[in-house]
Scaffold this motif. Sequence first.
Motif, short mmCIF file in Angstrom:
data_model
loop_
_atom_site.label_atom_id
_atom_site.label_comp_id
_atom_site.label_asym_id
_atom_site.label_seq_id
_atom_site.Cartn_x
_atom_site.Cartn_y
_atom_site.Cartn_z
N SER A 120 6.06 -21.64 -2.07
CA SER A 120 6.14 -20.24 -1.67
C SER A 120 5.36 -19.97 -0.39
O SER A 120 4.40 -20.67 -0.06
N ARG A 121 5.77 -18.93 0.30
CA ARG A 121 4.92 -18.37 1.35
C ARG A 121 3.77 -17.64 0.66
O ARG A 121 3.97 -16.96 -0.35
N LEU A 122 2.58 -17.79 1.20
CA LEU A 122 1.39 -17.18 0.60
C LEU A 122 0.68 -16.32 1.63
O LEU A 122 0.21 -16.81 2.65
N GLN A 123 0.63 -15.01 1.34
CA GLN A 123 -0.11 -14.06 2.18
C GLN A 123 -1.28 -13.51 1.39
O GLN A 123 -1.13 -13.11 0.23
N ILE A 124 -2.44 -13.50 2.02
CA ILE A 124 -3.67 -13.08 1.35
C ILE A 124 -4.42 -12.07 2.20
O ILE A 124 -4.54 -12.25 3.42
N GLY A 125 -4.92 -11.04 1.55
CA GLY A 125 -5.87 -10.14 2.16
C GLY A 125 -7.15 -10.16 1.34
O GLY A 125 -7.10 -9.96 0.12
N LEU A 126 -8.29 -10.44 1.96
CA LEU A 126 -9.57 -10.52 1.26
C LEU A 126 -10.52 -9.49 1.89
O LEU A 126 -10.81 -9.56 3.09
N ALA A 163 5.78 -10.43 4.11
CA ALA A 163 5.80 -9.08 3.56
C ALA A 163 5.05 -8.15 4.51
O ALA A 163 3.98 -8.50 5.01
N PRO A 164 5.59 -6.96 4.81
CA PRO A 164 4.91 -6.02 5.71
C PRO A 164 3.59 -5.54 5.10
O PRO A 164 3.53 -5.17 3.92
N ILE A 165 2.54 -5.56 5.90
CA ILE A 165 1.22 -5.08 5.49
C ILE A 165 0.65 -4.23 6.62
O ILE A 165 0.71 -4.62 7.79
N VAL A 200 15.00 -11.65 -0.71
CA VAL A 200 13.75 -12.36 -0.97
C VAL A 200 13.26 -12.02 -2.37
O VAL A 200 13.43 -10.90 -2.85
N ASN A 201 12.68 -13.00 -3.03
CA ASN A 201 12.02 -12.78 -4.31
C ASN A 201 10.52 -12.86 -4.08
O ASN A 201 10.05 -13.70 -3.32
N TYR A 202 9.75 -11.99 -4.70
CA TYR A 202 8.33 -11.88 -4.38
C TYR A 202 7.49 -11.66 -5.63
O TYR A 202 7.98 -11.32 -6.70
N VAL A 257 0.35 -11.93 -1.84
CA VAL A 257 1.80 -11.83 -2.01
C VAL A 257 2.39 -13.22 -1.83
O VAL A 257 2.09 -13.90 -0.84
N THR A 258 3.20 -13.64 -2.78
CA THR A 258 3.96 -14.88 -2.63
C THR A 258 5.43 -14.51 -2.56
O THR A 258 5.88 -13.60 -3.26
#
Length: 440
Positions: A124-130, A322-324, A278-280, A295-296
């Motif tokens: 998966s694509r992996l987007q992270i906000g910390l 994914a838009p953030i 897309v599936n998320y 978000v994956t």
Amino acid sequence: MAMFSTTSDVLKNSTKALLNFIKKTTSHIRVKQLPLHLLLLVFITGCSSYIDFIEDSQNDVPLKQKTTQLLSCKSNESVATHSGEDNHILLDTFKKANLKIEEELIISILQQMSVRPATTSPWSRLQIGLFKNNEWVFFDYFNHGDSMPLWQGLYDLTIRLKLKSMNHYLALAEKLFPSTMEIGSPFANYLDKYKEPLINEVSNSAFFKAGQILKSGESLPSLKWTRLPKILKNQTPLKPLKIPNFSSKSFNDSKVQCNFDIDLYSNSVYLVRPDPGVNYNVVARSKGKESFIFVTSVELQNPKFVQGQRTLLEQLPAVRPAPICLINSKNSNLLLTSLKGRDPGQHIYNLLQYSINSASKSEDLEAYLAFPRHQFLYDPARMLYESSRGSNSNLDLFLKMDFPIYHTPRLGEVWAWGDFPNEEHTIAIDDRSDASLLCR
């Protein structure tokens, strides 16, 4: 490659008609009639050709029902997933292991790999906000080549965040998580959609029970996390992409920064994802003054099994992130992510048009997310509208216009995080989804 659609002649003509309609009908609108006023504002600022992927659109308009879903939370500790069972498992695990927020992030991703293998996969694509030390730090793990963005991204995170080794967290997951875990409705829906390609695996697949595809609430055997390095064979850390930072010029009363150019919408230009979509999956966590959201996402395709694991599915990572957006105003600091549809950034833009930046408490944030949404389509030109959320008087006014209007029960899925004066950090989820929020 980015796909753009610009305003069609039909919609340009419709815009003129709508402007004339607005002049005739808005002279009596008061502030309390906010939904119609704001929706008409969108017609003025950006009526354009637009495509949206409506997975569950229908002709019938459902009756409006009062939701019992907990939609926002301002407690000292909260977690949100697409399953109430996952929320309890994660919070109980965090408590047992006494983890730092960064470690909770790693453990949460591993847990979702077990119960959401169609979206939270090693591929998966992996987007992270910390959120830590009063600022957001973002990571986006993606690679077009032969790689495993999520899996290799975890190895990079443990190094980048100065944590213990991945082997430590894999052993911890195997020790703390139950041997079976329930699947929620998103993965159950995926299994039902792809049951034909899966049927050939019925003899050895954990996705079937008594010859029938698993349903929401039924359980999968948990991953054997400590075996994954030998099965996946790739432990090379993957560096995150450099995330573009677009500072918007369209909203003068707030500082708006996104990972996409949100100002395109002001110019009636829209990014449209190609079919089939897309599936998320998304998970959000807040603990005291620290938070994370990840978000994956994967391109929709037939499932492919991984040799040596009954529940791992090989996927194609989503090409587009994914838009953030981060929104800083005098009232709050917000994070918005939009997940569903073929141009999810449109929903964030509309929420900003509705002045979501003026929200000053968690209840405001919840109200903005519940606000009726609309969408424009073309070929033929028409508008989708969540009529079950709007008032009858608003709908009657729209029906008087010479413009096709179609009813849909729900549009999009937007999650939000808010930092308000005199409140703990707020997580707010979208009642259009089966998302679940747990507060302690």
